[in-house]
Motif scaffolding. Structure first.
Motif, mmCIF file in Angstrom:
data_model
loop_
_atom_site.group_PDB
_atom_site.id
_atom_site.type_symbol
_atom_site.label_atom_id
_atom_site.label_comp_id
_atom_site.label_asym_id
_atom_site.label_seq_id
_atom_site.Cartn_x
_atom_site.Cartn_y
_atom_site.Cartn_z
ATOM 1 N N HIS A 110 -49.994 -128.556 -43.150
ATOM 2 C CA HIS A 110 -50.662 -129.190 -44.297
ATOM 3 C C HIS A 110 -52.180 -129.189 -44.117
ATOM 4 O O HIS A 110 -52.919 -129.081 -45.097
ATOM 5 N N ILE A 111 -52.603 -129.319 -42.867
ATOM 6 C CA ILE A 111 -54.053 -129.278 -42.615
ATOM 7 C C ILE A 111 -54.565 -127.877 -42.982
ATOM 8 O O ILE A 111 -55.588 -127.731 -43.656
ATOM 9 N N GLU A 112 -53.812 -126.856 -42.596
ATOM 10 C CA GLU A 112 -54.183 -125.476 -42.970
ATOM 11 C C GLU A 112 -54.228 -125.303 -44.490
ATOM 12 O O GLU A 112 -54.997 -124.514 -45.017
ATOM 13 N N GLN A 113 -53.399 -126.067 -45.190
ATOM 14 C CA GLN A 113 -53.366 -125.980 -46.656
ATOM 15 C C GLN A 113 -54.426 -126.875 -47.316
ATOM 16 O O GLN A 113 -54.397 -127.068 -48.525
ATOM 17 N N GLY A 114 -55.282 -127.501 -46.519
ATOM 18 C CA GLY A 114 -56.371 -128.304 -47.090
ATOM 19 C C GLY A 114 -56.017 -129.771 -47.306
ATOM 20 O O GLY A 114 -56.709 -130.482 -48.041
ATOM 21 N N ARG A 115 -54.951 -130.261 -46.689
ATOM 22 C CA ARG A 115 -54.576 -131.656 -46.885
ATOM 23 C C ARG A 115 -54.963 -132.553 -45.700
ATOM 24 O O ARG A 115 -54.467 -133.669 -45.576
ATOM 25 N N GLY A 116 -55.838 -132.063 -44.854
ATOM 26 C CA GLY A 116 -56.187 -132.800 -43.629
ATOM 27 C C GLY A 116 -56.699 -134.204 -43.868
ATOM 28 O O GLY A 116 -56.454 -135.116 -43.079
ATOM 29 N N LYS A 117 -57.415 -134.401 -44.979
ATOM 30 C CA LYS A 117 -58.009 -135.734 -45.236
ATOM 31 C C LYS A 117 -57.092 -136.621 -46.073
ATOM 32 O O LYS A 117 -57.417 -137.769 -46.361
ATOM 33 N N GLN A 118 -55.966 -136.083 -46.483
ATOM 34 C CA GLN A 118 -55.018 -136.885 -47.271
ATOM 35 C C GLN A 118 -54.292 -137.874 -46.367
ATOM 36 O O GLN A 118 -54.021 -137.588 -45.197
ATOM 37 N N ALA A 119 -53.954 -139.038 -46.921
ATOM 38 C CA ALA A 119 -53.177 -140.011 -46.134
ATOM 39 C C ALA A 119 -51.805 -139.428 -45.826
ATOM 40 O O ALA A 119 -51.109 -138.959 -46.726
#
Ligand code: COA
Ligand code: AMP
Length: 632
Positions: free
Chosen positions: A65-74
């Motif tokens: 998910h971090i690779e998909q750009g969700r790293g800052k999401q809760a």
């Protein structure tokens, strides 16, 4: 009624060619190596999904998910009314904690295939511990924090963990429950000794450490190098989760990595209709299968925000807690056990605490763990105005066998029904010799083999028990242990267990285990423990005991001693409170105690006198004694 077309079409795609269907669903996750073999048989001659695929479940839950750009999401919102605190971990923060703990565990010698027992309260570190094991390819076994030391010891002896991860305490509303003395007692009782205990000190209670065995969580983290995900095969085990069977020894349900990841993603799409970015809340405990599947793995595999709630439906601080959490965190889908809402309804029958809460984000409420009784269903529907969706599953399956396929279409719910079989499950109602029964006839609920991905692969260390308990009775079927029927529209009604497993406040317990404890009392000649219907908890255990000749123990004193015996051996969740001294127990001519008939009598239901009964007069005696006891 809504058109049944999309569901039926999708179900037909599955039933026409299950292997092709699950080949397509495998694309829901990012494999390191895509499986070529979808379904195969293992050394036990049992089915395995995706055995030649390679993946890592922690990578899929976090790094992907971090690779998909969700790293800052809760990733996790921790909401703890019992400690009056809240915080959020983003996907990046969670990944960092998981990778560091995995590195720490590796320093302690934990490698792929090693077992780690996790005995934790509802804190984010419990999820961190699970995911850290998954990162290394180690096999975790989470033991529910409400279990007493003996239960923990039994699981330690069966799983043989290298490391045990725990915390200094759990908090039950306002009671601080020290875990460390229980862990020490369990390790002392167990034959197998974990090499290390990793302990999270909580502010509410400082645990005493025994060096060099016990290691402080934060010290371990401070000295560890982050570990990368280790590739495992699709059929390598992700976890063992112990569940109650009919005997005193719990069964270690083994879940593999590949089938589990695919099934979790598939169920989030098909059963719950949630996507990455949605907030999903299962109000359960990480120690149960609901917690494994729908607090930790499925929401994180999907890129959702999951809520870890350390509280109760009532008393933390009141019966409005669920509505407060849904409103405050914009929960889209919530999931809990009916007993939790029965507790809410009891304290707030008019739903007053719901008013004034902004529940605009909440789209659906799912219930499972026990039968959703029509009155709870009606109360929830009336007060929330939302679809209230029952779905039926078990620790063994990890995801819904039957439910309302909201991601395909929302079928008209029917009170008392878990709705329809999910694609993946060919559900049949069988009679006692294994012949399929027509609609509206109650029988044993069985599933045609193979079971879909995500379901159990075996019982840890005891494949024979898997065969004997589930597969042998009717060759070609998995026997669920539940009874029920399908109506003319194919809706499934799950009516209760056909065996001696009971369900108390959404907790699955074995009456056989309680019988072993009750039967061990020096005054007791023989006993039966049955589950009796209870308005709040669904069922409550009741012991019927025959005293040894010459024993004139006061029944109230005996009852109290037995209550304490069961509580200290299983834990408070056993809820064993009532013992009835009877003259005789009804049996078949071959000496089998007629527990089911006694259960029907205790519940005030119609019952048939079994043709195999030794002495029918005993049933009348029992009926009178039960009536006298309930009137007392
Ligand atoms: N650690 C230690 N003790 C625990 C515990 C835990 N994690 N969980 C429960 N207990 C204790 C309780 O404190 C209680 O102790 P007591 O006898 O000293 O009061 C005892 O075990 C019985 O607990 P429970 O049956 O849960 O009763 P309750 O009155 O505390 O709560 C409900 C009743 C209905 C609110 C609660 O059982 C509940 O929320 N159930 C939902 C269960 C669930 O989520 N199941 C998972 C499937 S979705
Ligand atoms: P557990 O393994 O703890 O999830 O318990 C599984 C058992 O709980 C099932 O075998 C059923 O007896 C019961 N159960 C779970 N969900 C439902 C449901 N929706 N309706 C009826 N019984 C259920």
């Amino acid at each position: 009624m809504a058109s049944t077309q999309p569901y039926q079409q999708h179900y037909r795609q599955f039933s026409d060619n299950p292997e092709q269907f699950w080949r397509e669903q495998a694309d829901l996750i990012q494999w390191y190596r895509k499986p070529q073999t979808i379904l195969s048989k293992d050394n036990n001659d049992y089915y395995r999904w995706y055995s030649d695929g390679e993946l890592n479940t922690s990578y899929l839950c976090l790094d992907y998910h971090i690779e998909q750009g969700r790293g800052k999401q809760a990733a996790i919102i921790y909401d703890s009314p019992v400690t009056d605190s809240q915080y959020t971990l983003t996907y990046e923060e969670l990944r960092d904690q998981v990778a560091t703990l995995a590195g720490g565990l590796r320093q302690l010698g934990v490698e792929k295939g090693d077992r780690v027992v996790i005995y934790m309260p509802m804190v984010p570190e419990a999820a961190v511990a699970m995911l850290a094991c998954a990162r290394l390819g180690a096999v975790h076994s989470v033991v529910f924090g409400g279990f007493a030391p003996h239960e923990l010891a039994v699981r330690i002896d069966d799983a043989k963990p290298k490391v045990l991860i725990t915390a200094s305490c759990g908090i039950e509303v306002d009671k601080v429950i020290a875990y460390k003395p229980m862990v020490d007692q369990a390790i002392a009782e167990a034959g197998h000794k974990p090499e290390h205990t990793v302990l999270l000190q909580r502010q509410q209670c400082q645990a005493e450490m025994q060096t060099p065995r016990d290691i402080d969580w934060h010290q371990l983290m401070a000295n560890a190098q982050p570990a990368d995900p280790v590739a495992v095969s699709g059929s390598d085990p992700l976890y063992i989760l112990y569940t109650s069977g009919t005997t005193g020894k719990p069964k270690g349900v083994v879940r593999d990595n590949g089938g589990h990841a695919v099934a979790m993603r598939y169920s989030m799409k098909t059963v719950y209709d949630v996507q990455a970015g949605d907030t999903y809340w299962a109000a359960s405990d990480v120690g149960w299968v609901v917690g494994h599947s729908y607090i930790v793995y499925a929401p994180l595999l999907t890129g959702c925000t999951t809520i870890l709630f350390e509280g109760k439906p009532v008393r933390t601080p009141d019966a409005g807690a669920f509505w407060r959490v849904c409103a405050e965190h914009n929960v889209k889908v919530m999931f809990t056990a009916p007993t939790a809402f029965r507790a809410v309804r009891k304290e707030d029958p008019q739903g007053l605490l719901l008013q004034g809460q902004d529940l605009s984000s909440l789209e659906r409420i799912y219930l499972a763990g026990e039968r959703l009784d029509p009155s709870t269903y009606n109360w929830l529907s009336k007060h929330t105005g939302l679809p209230i969706l029952d779905h039926w599953w078990q620790t063994e399956t990890a995801w819904a066998i039957a439910g309302n396929p909201a991601g395909l279409e929302l079928l008209e719910p029917k009170a008392g029904s878990a709705t329809v079989p999910m694609p993946g499950y060919q559900v049949r109602i069988l009679d006692e010799i294994g012949e399929p029964l027509p609609a509206n006839n109650r029988g044993l609920i069985a599933i045609e083999l193979p079971l879909p991905p995500g379901t159990l692969a075996t019982i840890w260390g005891n494949h024979q028990r898997f065969e004997a308990g589930y597969l042998k009775q009717f060759p070609g079927y998995y026997v669920t242990g539940d009874e029920g029927y399908k109506d003319d529209d194919g809706y499934l009604y799950v009516m209760g267990r056909a065996d001696d497993v009971i369900n108390v406040a959404g907790h699955r317990l074995s009456t056989g285990e309680m019988e072993e404890i009750v039967g061990a009392h020096k005054a007791v000649a023989e006993c039966a423990v049955i589950g009796v219907a209870d308005e709040l908890k669904g069922q409550m255990p009741m012991g019927l005991v025959v005293l040894k000749d010459g024993q004139d123990i006061d029944p109230a004193a005996l009852s109290e001693q037995l209550r304490q015996d069961v509580r200290s051996r299983i834990g408070g969740i056993s809820c064993y409170r009532t013992t009835l001294v009877v003259d005789r127990l009804p049996k078949t001519r071959s000496g089998k105690i007629l527990r089911r008939t006694m259960r029907q009598i205790a519940d005030g239901r119609d019952y048939q006198v079994p043709s195999t009964i030794d002495d029918p007069a005993i049933l009348d005696e029992i009926k009178q004694q039960l009536a006298a006891a309930s009137g007392a």
